[in-house]
Design a protein around this motif. Sequence first.
Motif, short mmCIF file in Angstrom:
data_model
loop_
_atom_site.label_atom_id
_atom_site.label_comp_id
_atom_site.label_asym_id
_atom_site.label_seq_id
_atom_site.Cartn_x
_atom_site.Cartn_y
_atom_site.Cartn_z
N VAL A 182 0.87 -1.17 0.00
CA VAL A 182 0.00 0.00 0.00
C VAL A 182 0.91 1.23 0.00
O VAL A 182 1.78 1.36 0.87
CB VAL A 182 -0.93 0.03 1.22
CG1 VAL A 182 -1.77 1.31 1.23
CG2 VAL A 182 -1.83 -1.20 1.25
N ALA A 189 -7.47 6.48 2.72
CA ALA A 189 -7.58 5.34 1.81
C ALA A 189 -6.53 4.29 2.11
O ALA A 189 -6.81 3.08 2.14
CB ALA A 189 -7.48 5.81 0.36
N GLY A 190 -5.28 4.72 2.33
CA GLY A 190 -4.22 3.78 2.62
C GLY A 190 -4.42 3.08 3.95
O GLY A 190 -4.15 1.88 4.09
N ALA A 241 -7.13 0.50 3.42
CA ALA A 241 -6.64 -0.61 2.61
C ALA A 241 -5.74 -1.53 3.43
O ALA A 241 -5.90 -2.76 3.41
CB ALA A 241 -5.88 -0.07 1.40
N ALA A 272 -2.68 4.55 -2.95
CA ALA A 272 -3.47 5.44 -2.09
C ALA A 272 -2.75 6.77 -1.93
O ALA A 272 -2.84 7.41 -0.88
CB ALA A 272 -3.70 4.78 -0.73
N ALA A 298 -7.16 3.80 -4.85
CA ALA A 298 -8.12 3.98 -3.77
C ALA A 298 -8.06 5.42 -3.30
O ALA A 298 -7.01 6.03 -3.26
CB ALA A 298 -7.82 3.03 -2.62
N GLY A 299 -9.23 5.97 -2.95
CA GLY A 299 -9.28 7.36 -2.52
C GLY A 299 -9.70 8.27 -3.66
O GLY A 299 -10.40 7.85 -4.58
N CYS A 329 -13.30 7.92 1.07
CA CYS A 329 -11.98 7.48 0.65
C CYS A 329 -11.49 6.31 1.49
O CYS A 329 -10.87 5.37 0.97
CB CYS A 329 -10.99 8.63 0.73
SG CYS A 329 -11.20 9.89 -0.56
N GLY A 363 -10.56 2.55 0.19
CA GLY A 363 -9.35 1.83 0.56
C GLY A 363 -9.67 0.47 1.16
O GLY A 363 -9.00 -0.53 0.85
#
Length: 473
Positions: free
Chosen positions: A45, A51-52, A55, A184, A407-408, A427, A431
Amino acid sequence: MSYTRSAGGIQPRIARRPGWLFSRGVVEHVVMQAKPCDFTTPCLVVGGGPAGYGAALAASRAGCKVLLVEHHGYLGGMGAAANLSCYLNYRGGGEDLSEAAYRGLIGRLRAAGLSYHVGYAHADYIDPEFTKTLMEETLLRAGVTLLYHCLLDRVARADDGAWRVEFVAKNARIRVRADYVIDATGDADVCASAGAQTTHGRNSDGRAQPMSMVVQLAGFDPRAWADAGLPIEAGRYAVKCDCFGAEASRARAAGEWTIPRENIAMLWAAPGDPTRVTINGTRINGLSACDPLDVTRAEIEGRRQAGELARFFRNHIPGFADAHLAQTGPQIGVRESRRIVGRAVLTEDDVRASRMPNDTITRCAYPIDVHSPDSAATQFESMPSGHVYGIPWGCLLPANLENIAAAGRCISATHEAAGSFRVMPTCMGLGEAAGTGAALAAQAKIPLSTVSSGSIRAAMDKQLRALPALSRP
């Protein structure tokens, strides 16, 4: 200094390069040499914002080993780096649409007395310093490996078909081999480096929503604010949205207001300290967050506007007569930049029509909210009660790449649609979907694009059911 992996974790290894070593009163000349540090992980990631975080947490909880690499020295993204300590979590028909990662985070913040909720604003206000620590502790407990202060350098395919992602760090080059990668970064940096097709800003000219420098003022007097008839929320906190347009107009006429805004977007008092107020009220138009020269100009102009904003509040707004500029975010706040071209594209028509695709992996109710890239105007579209739309799995998957997901705010969408889902709870949900998809792909040893949205959604729903209900004030 270089690094090796060992049973005890990441250990420093001194190599030789010209320098001086002071030991036991003796000065020795040594040679130190930078060498690469290699990692192999099923899931990488890149980016430690909402988001991160979502995730990494989702993938690790699903049994997948995760390495999260972040260019700052902390997690939190814009909520920490830009000091934007307001999470807009719009309900759809009264239903909380956020996913398990977000609800768990807010629940613990609220239990610590460092978050409060304001219903009419659809907002959770948080303490960014505690949030950084809480995010970090949560990921470490889940088994995520964190690596800070690393800048993305290049992305390529390894000989075995996996992804090879390289970062630069102080005195080291970090090389990561990963089966699945989640971008992300907010700016689609990883996907762009890997060769994904991308877009930037609006279709007509590529210009993106303006950046903003978030400002915090200290020395605020809540009693003077309340005595002026202004609202106090959650028993002790000043909060106001889309406000002080008349005051800004008068200040502009007097030559005291040059910020290209019609009003103040939002202000809120800090959880735990009602005398500190955070303000989203600056605007830096016409610059790109993907251009280092533009970002430098934005940081400089943002700090100029921060001083002007502080003077405006002292001179015109009740409660701020003795206030002073306490801080700006370590980084300029970014609303929009580069996005991938995905296997699906979310459009403004999808948002307005409340479309719910069959492959929906998370939902959003926030309206289209586009700050003009080249004027003082804001396009905020009112939506009917119960408005909810779905974001399809294909929006996270680059059209021309495999085993990598965005993602995000950098997923596949139009400029106008991106003005809706860019809020941090959504977001984080994006993720969580990407991390869940990567874990499922790793377990089955299949391409990421072949993971079904239904299986992702089922796993995310299981995480939601495991959470205790969160009470709302």
